[in-house]
Design a protein around this motif. Structure first.
Motif, PDB file in Angstrom:
ATOM      1  N   HIS A  87       4.969  69.200 -17.557  1.00  0.00           N
ATOM      2  CA  HIS A  87       4.031  69.280 -16.442  1.00  0.00           C
ATOM      3  C   HIS A  87       3.800  67.874 -15.907  1.00  0.00           C
ATOM      4  O   HIS A  87       3.717  66.911 -16.675  1.00  0.00           O
ATOM      5  CB  HIS A  87       2.709  69.917 -16.868  1.00  0.00           C
ATOM      6  CG  HIS A  87       2.870  71.323 -17.344  1.00  0.00           C
ATOM      7  ND1 HIS A  87       2.921  72.389 -16.488  1.00  0.00           N
ATOM      8  CD2 HIS A  87       3.008  71.832 -18.593  1.00  0.00           C
ATOM      9  CE1 HIS A  87       3.070  73.499 -17.186  1.00  0.00           C
ATOM     10  NE2 HIS A  87       3.130  73.187 -18.467  1.00  0.00           N
ATOM     11  N   THR A  88       3.682  67.767 -14.590  1.00  0.00           N
ATOM     12  CA  THR A  88       3.493  66.472 -13.939  1.00  0.00           C
ATOM     13  C   THR A  88       2.147  66.450 -13.236  1.00  0.00           C
ATOM     14  O   THR A  88       1.805  67.380 -12.509  1.00  0.00           O
ATOM     15  CB  THR A  88       4.615  66.218 -12.914  1.00  0.00           C
ATOM     16  OG1 THR A  88       5.871  66.347 -13.578  1.00  0.00           O
ATOM     17  CG2 THR A  88       4.505  64.837 -12.322  1.00  0.00           C
ATOM     18  N   SER A 108      -2.508  65.863  -7.854  1.00  0.00           N
ATOM     19  CA  SER A 108      -1.611  66.998  -7.928  1.00  0.00           C
ATOM     20  C   SER A 108      -1.342  67.370  -9.378  1.00  0.00           C
ATOM     21  O   SER A 108      -1.404  66.531 -10.273  1.00  0.00           O
ATOM     22  CB  SER A 108      -0.285  66.687  -7.219  1.00  0.00           C
ATOM     23  OG  SER A 108       0.450  65.717  -7.932  1.00  0.00           O
ATOM     24  N   GLU A 110       1.515  69.917 -11.392  1.00  0.00           N
ATOM     25  CA  GLU A 110       2.656  70.826 -11.301  1.00  0.00           C
ATOM     26  C   GLU A 110       3.072  71.257 -12.680  1.00  0.00           C
ATOM     27  O   GLU A 110       3.103  70.529 -13.603  1.00  0.00           O
ATOM     28  CB  GLU A 110       3.843  70.114 -10.639  1.00  0.00           C
ATOM     29  CG  GLU A 110       3.556  69.679  -9.216  1.00  0.00           C
ATOM     30  CD  GLU A 110       4.677  68.872  -8.624  1.00  0.00           C
ATOM     31  OE1 GLU A 110       5.800  68.928  -9.145  1.00  0.00           O
ATOM     32  OE2 GLU A 110       4.444  68.189  -7.648  1.00  0.00           O
TER      33      GLU A 110
END
Length: 110
Positions: A87-88, A108, A110
């Motif tokens: 996950h980023t 953000s 992701e």
């Protein structure tokens, strides 16, 4: 001349020390956010090996700094097969100091 060199060396050491502490704050914040966003169990723990923090300069001043955090989460399915997900997260530094979780904003996930 020696005094100037000493002052510059002192500033360099202090800035490197603060940068490491800022990355530690972002690392801890990303652990908390990953548990919350992915709805992981309360006792979930992460190794520092599973979290990669990269600093990205977005402006001329340190206030324009953002951090890219990659978290690797390993789990197992019912058959015992290992599942690896990466996950980023991107954090933007919003505060002056950078030594408090309130100085960063999650941009953000992701």
């Amino acid at each position: 001349m020696k005094k100037l060199a000493f002052i510059l060396l002192t500033l360099l050491v202090v800035s490197c020390s603060t940068e490491g502490k800022q990355e530690d704050v972002v690392r801890e914040l990303s652990k908390k956010d990953a548990i919350e966003k992915l709805q992981l169990p309360e006792g979930t723990s992460f190794n520092n090996e599973n979290i990669e923090v990269t600093e990205m300069e977005t402006g001329e001043a340190s206030i324009g700094t953002s951090y890219l955090v990659k978290i690797t989460i390993k789990s197992q399915d019912r058959e015992g097969n290992e599942i690896v997900k990466v996950h980023t997260m991107t954090y933007k530094k919003t505060g002056e100091g950078g030594l408090s979780p309130e100085d960063y904003e999650l941009v953000s996930f992701e």
